[in-house]
Design a protein around this motif. Structure first.
Motif, short mmCIF file in Angstrom:
data_model
loop_
_atom_site.label_atom_id
_atom_site.label_comp_id
_atom_site.label_asym_id
_atom_site.label_seq_id
_atom_site.Cartn_x
_atom_site.Cartn_y
_atom_site.Cartn_z
N ILE A 28 0.85 -1.20 0.00
CA ILE A 28 0.00 0.00 0.00
C ILE A 28 0.88 1.25 0.00
CG2 ILE A 28 -1.72 1.29 1.33
CD1 ILE A 28 -2.77 -1.46 2.33
N ALA A 29 1.93 1.22 0.79
CA ALA A 29 2.83 2.37 0.87
C ALA A 29 3.50 2.64 -0.48
CB ALA A 29 3.89 2.15 1.94
N MET A 30 3.90 1.58 -1.19
CA MET A 30 4.56 1.77 -2.48
C MET A 30 3.58 2.34 -3.51
SD MET A 30 7.63 1.13 -1.88
CE MET A 30 8.27 1.37 -3.54
N ALA A 31 2.32 1.92 -3.41
CA ALA A 31 1.32 2.47 -4.33
C ALA A 31 1.11 3.96 -4.04
CB ALA A 31 0.00 1.71 -4.20
N ILE A 32 1.12 4.31 -2.78
CA ILE A 32 0.95 5.72 -2.43
C ILE A 32 2.19 6.52 -2.86
CG2 ILE A 32 0.67 7.36 -0.52
CD1 ILE A 32 -1.04 5.17 0.84
N ASP A 77 -0.87 11.75 -16.11
CA ASP A 77 -0.57 11.03 -14.87
C ASP A 77 -0.24 9.56 -15.12
OD1 ASP A 77 -1.03 13.44 -13.75
OD2 ASP A 77 -2.74 12.84 -12.51
N GLU A 78 -0.83 9.00 -16.16
CA GLU A 78 -0.50 7.61 -16.49
C GLU A 78 0.95 7.51 -16.95
OE1 GLU A 78 -5.01 6.09 -17.67
OE2 GLU A 78 -3.73 6.99 -19.21
N ARG A 79 1.38 8.51 -17.70
CA ARG A 79 2.79 8.54 -18.12
C ARG A 79 3.70 8.70 -16.91
NH1 ARG A 79 0.65 11.85 -22.38
NH2 ARG A 79 1.27 13.76 -21.30
N ALA A 80 3.29 9.61 -16.02
CA ALA A 80 4.10 9.88 -14.84
C ALA A 80 4.24 8.63 -13.98
CB ALA A 80 3.47 11.01 -14.02
N ARG A 81 3.15 7.86 -13.89
CA ARG A 81 3.17 6.61 -13.12
C ARG A 81 4.24 5.67 -13.69
NH1 ARG A 81 -2.47 6.64 -12.96
NH2 ARG A 81 -2.43 7.96 -11.13
N TYR A 82 4.29 5.57 -15.00
CA TYR A 82 5.29 4.69 -15.63
C TYR A 82 6.70 5.26 -15.46
CZ TYR A 82 2.51 1.02 -17.83
OH TYR A 82 1.75 -0.10 -18.08
N GLU A 107 1.76 7.48 -6.31
CA GLU A 107 0.83 8.60 -6.51
C GLU A 107 1.45 9.92 -6.09
OE1 GLU A 107 -1.72 8.01 -8.45
OE2 GLU A 107 -0.97 5.96 -8.40
N VAL A 108 2.31 9.92 -5.10
CA VAL A 108 3.03 11.14 -4.71
C VAL A 108 3.93 11.58 -5.87
CG1 VAL A 108 4.72 12.14 -3.15
CG2 VAL A 108 2.94 10.65 -2.24
N ALA A 109 4.60 10.59 -6.48
CA ALA A 109 5.49 10.90 -7.60
C ALA A 109 4.69 11.47 -8.76
CB ALA A 109 6.25 9.65 -8.02
N VAL A 110 3.50 10.91 -8.97
CA VAL A 110 2.64 11.37 -10.06
C VAL A 110 2.20 12.82 -9.80
CG1 VAL A 110 0.37 11.05 -11.13
CG2 VAL A 110 1.86 9.08 -10.74
N ALA A 111 1.78 13.10 -8.58
CA ALA A 111 1.36 14.46 -8.23
C ALA A 111 2.53 15.43 -8.41
CB ALA A 111 0.84 14.50 -6.80
N HIS A 112 3.70 14.96 -8.04
CA HIS A 112 4.88 15.82 -8.19
C HIS A 112 5.16 16.12 -9.65
CE1 HIS A 112 9.10 16.87 -8.61
NE2 HIS A 112 8.92 17.50 -7.47
N GLU A 113 5.07 15.09 -10.47
CA GLU A 113 5.36 15.31 -11.89
C GLU A 113 4.33 16.25 -12.51
OE1 GLU A 113 7.16 12.10 -14.11
OE2 GLU A 113 6.01 12.63 -15.89
N ARG A 114 3.08 16.15 -12.05
CA ARG A 114 2.03 17.02 -12.58
C ARG A 114 2.31 18.47 -12.19
NH1 ARG A 114 -2.84 15.52 -14.79
NH2 ARG A 114 -4.09 17.36 -15.21
N MET A 115 2.72 18.67 -10.97
CA MET A 115 3.05 20.02 -10.50
C MET A 115 4.22 20.58 -11.31
SD MET A 115 2.19 21.08 -7.02
CE MET A 115 3.05 19.98 -5.91
#
Ligand SMILES: C[S@@+](CC[C@H](N)C(=O)[O-])C[C@H]1O[C@@H](n2cnc3c(N)ncnc32)[C@H](O)[C@@H]1O
Lengths: 139, 396
Positions: free
Chosen positions: A52-56, B24-29, A59-67
């Motif tokens: 669960i922690a790795m999945a979160i 976000d799907e790209r970022a996930r990968y 998502e933190v990394a994804v939010a960071h990349e979006r920012m």
């Protein structure tokens, strides 16, 4: 031998195919694969939480990349300079709000650890609920 | 040496039937590729340290001898916390890669199927069979934790599992296979051209071609040849044919066939029979039937090559065998271990290649995304590195 050739048959009939509607992407994405799942850590409960922690973390990394995307786009449109972000110093009110955000965030993440500490600090508040239920029944 | 970053996912070539990815799907990968890179380059080497500094010594002390086989190594390593954490993380990254990839393709399953059907309209490059019998070893397991494996279609015309495979291999390999995930095919095509400049095959068969990642470089390198790719999975073939067409490659046909029963091909039809990362995903009995079939369809004097991971030989350390075997059990590739125990030269005899015509070489992926960043160096990530063992020979 009967062969399905490419061309008009290749995709089968897709439009209006009830099969397509049966695809539940949210649940099927996480379907288990065949075979028993191995657990590597001594306690499977820990491994469960690790997953669960790795999945979160993802998502933190994804939010960071979006920012990061947002900042770069805003900068390229002249709406913001990332240098301003790097050199930003909050005024007193902003600093207060921001530190408060960090504190609340930390407290939410570590709730269970805090409560385990409180349990030690207040042994009188650790009566099992079954006992309390019996006690309340007498009140 | 500075830390080697994997290429970003957007460097993958987006052909016409490639699934669409949100930001976000790209970022996930991107994250998962990095996570894999970190786990394999920073965390995994701890296993070797744990093994030499405490696991092996403790075993020797207790039993008065060293390990007899990789299974004993496995039992001992299982108790080591460094191994436990590495293995738990590796398993976790594999499962996350599947879930994240599946969520991308399943939400657009219908559109993908339509794109593929549209791409294939009017072409004759795909042949699927009604009532095709998928080999039992394929339905028995979901290879590399991919639910539904290669053959499952969720509705007629579905290509979800193939699209997931195509767009996600980047993550598992950390981007080391190139923008079209074809580093293996490029390497073998280049090697054959260079080593045998007088070899001009007219008929080439790629067995277990999947969605043709490694078939297309061969077709490109030999434009005068007719290339046939066979596979058991309809979604793979459908998607692969559309992908080949979208990429403008027109000397490949994708045919649904079982490698153990290739009735559609004549005796001695092919000048070259190739398999790539295929043999370890077959079965202990079928592999021999498949080699007999290869023998039947290959011309005398024809070439037969197989790209695999290195075989386990007595020279390979028990530790390395154990690490290479990990995917067999924990990444659901159960034939991996047994296959790598076989003697390639003996297998090749079954395909009509005598011992003196047998050959074995190492090849490394030709990766157009490398840009000299890796400087030709890759960290050994047992069973996952883009470095392969090629064995085969010329039929007598
Ligand atoms: C790991 S994939 C390799 C795909 C491809 N060669 C590549 O390099 O990307 C193995 C493929 O072999 C196929 N396969 C396994 N057994 C088969 C058989 N008996 N006949 C035809 N295809 C088979 C599977 O469906 C799968 O697509």
């Amino acid at each position: 031998m009967k062969t399905e050739l490419s061309g008009s048959h290749a995709g089968g009939s897709i439009q209006g195919n009830p099969g397509v509607d049966a695809v539940n992407d949210i649940v099927m994405a996480g379907n288990k694969s065949k075979g028993g799942r191995p657990y590597f850590l001594e306690d499977p409960a820990v491994e469960r939480v690790l997953n669960i922690a790795m999945a979160i973390a993802t998502e933190v990394a994804v939010a960071h990349e979006r920012m990061d995307t947002l900042e770069r786009l805003l900068e390229s449109k002249g709406l913001l300079s990332r240098k301003d972000i790097e050199t930003y110093v909050p005024d007193e009110a902003a600093a207060e709000e921001r530190q408060g955000w960090h504190a609340r965030f930390t407290a939410r993440i570590l709730r269970i650890v805090q409560q385990e500490a409180e349990a030690l600090a207040h042994p009188e508040n650790n009566t099992p609920m079954r006992t309390i239920a019996d006690e309340i029944n007498e009140m | 040496m500075p830390y080697q970053l994997p290429p970003v996912w957007t460097e993958l070539k987006q052909h016409a039937v490639f699934p669409e990815f949100s930001h976000d799907e790209r970022a996930r990968y991107n994250f998962l590729a990095n996570l894999n890179r970190f786990v394999s380059t920073v965390i995994a080497p701890g296993n070797q340290l744990a093994y030499t500094s405490r696991v092996e010594p403790a075993f020797a002390k207790e039993h008065g001898r060293s390990f007899n086989d990789r299974f004993e190594v496995g039992e001992a390593m299982k108790k080591d916390p460094v191994y436990q954490m590495w293995a738990a993380l590796r398993r976790s990254t594999m499962e996350m890669r599947q879930q994240n990839g599946r969520s991308v393709v399943l939400r657009q399953a219908n559109q993908l199927a339509q794109k593929v059907a549209h791409e294939l309209e009017g072409t004759q490059i795909l042949q699927l069979k009604e009532n095709f019998q998928v080999p039992p070893y394929l339905t028995h397991v979901d290879n590399h934790l991919m639910p539904g494996s290669y053959h499952t279609e969720y509705f007629p015309g579905d290509v979800s599992n193939a699209a997931n495979y195509d767009s996600g291999l980047f993550v598992t390999s950390g981007g080391m296979l190139g923008s079209l995930t074809d580093g293996g095919g490029r390497a073998i095509a280049a090697w054959v051209k260079e080593t045998y400049p007088d070899f001009h095959p007219k008929q080439i068969l790629d067995i277990g071609c999947g969605l043709g990642h490694n078939t297309l470089p061969i077709a490109l390198a030999f434009p005068d040849a007719q290339v046939i790719g066979i596979d058991a999975g309809a979604p793979m073939l459908r998607y692969g044919a559309a992908r080949a067409h979208a990429l403008g490659i027109n000397n490949v046909t994708f045919i649904q066939a079982d490698a153990a029963r290739m009735q559609e091909f004549a005796n001695e039809q092919f000048d070259w029979v190739q398999t790539t990362m295929f043999l370890h995903e077959t079965g202990g009995k079928s592999i021999h039937t498949i080699f007999a079939e290869i023998n039947r369809v290959l011309k005398k004097g024809g070439l037969n090559l197989h790209i695999e991971q290195p075989q386990y030989t007595p020279e390979m350390s028990m530790y390395e065998q154990f690490m290479r075997d990990w995917d067999a059990y924990y990444n659901a590739e159960p034939y991996w271990g047994h296959m790598h125990d076989l003697q390639p030269a003996a297998l090749m005899e079954e395909a009509g290649v005598p011992k003196d015509k047998f050959m074995q070489v190492g090849v490394k992926a030709i990766n157009d995304l490398d840009k000299k960043k890796q400087d030709g160096k890759v960290t050994e990530d047992y069973g996952r590195s883009p470095i392969w063992n090629v064995f085969g020979g010329w039929k007598a």
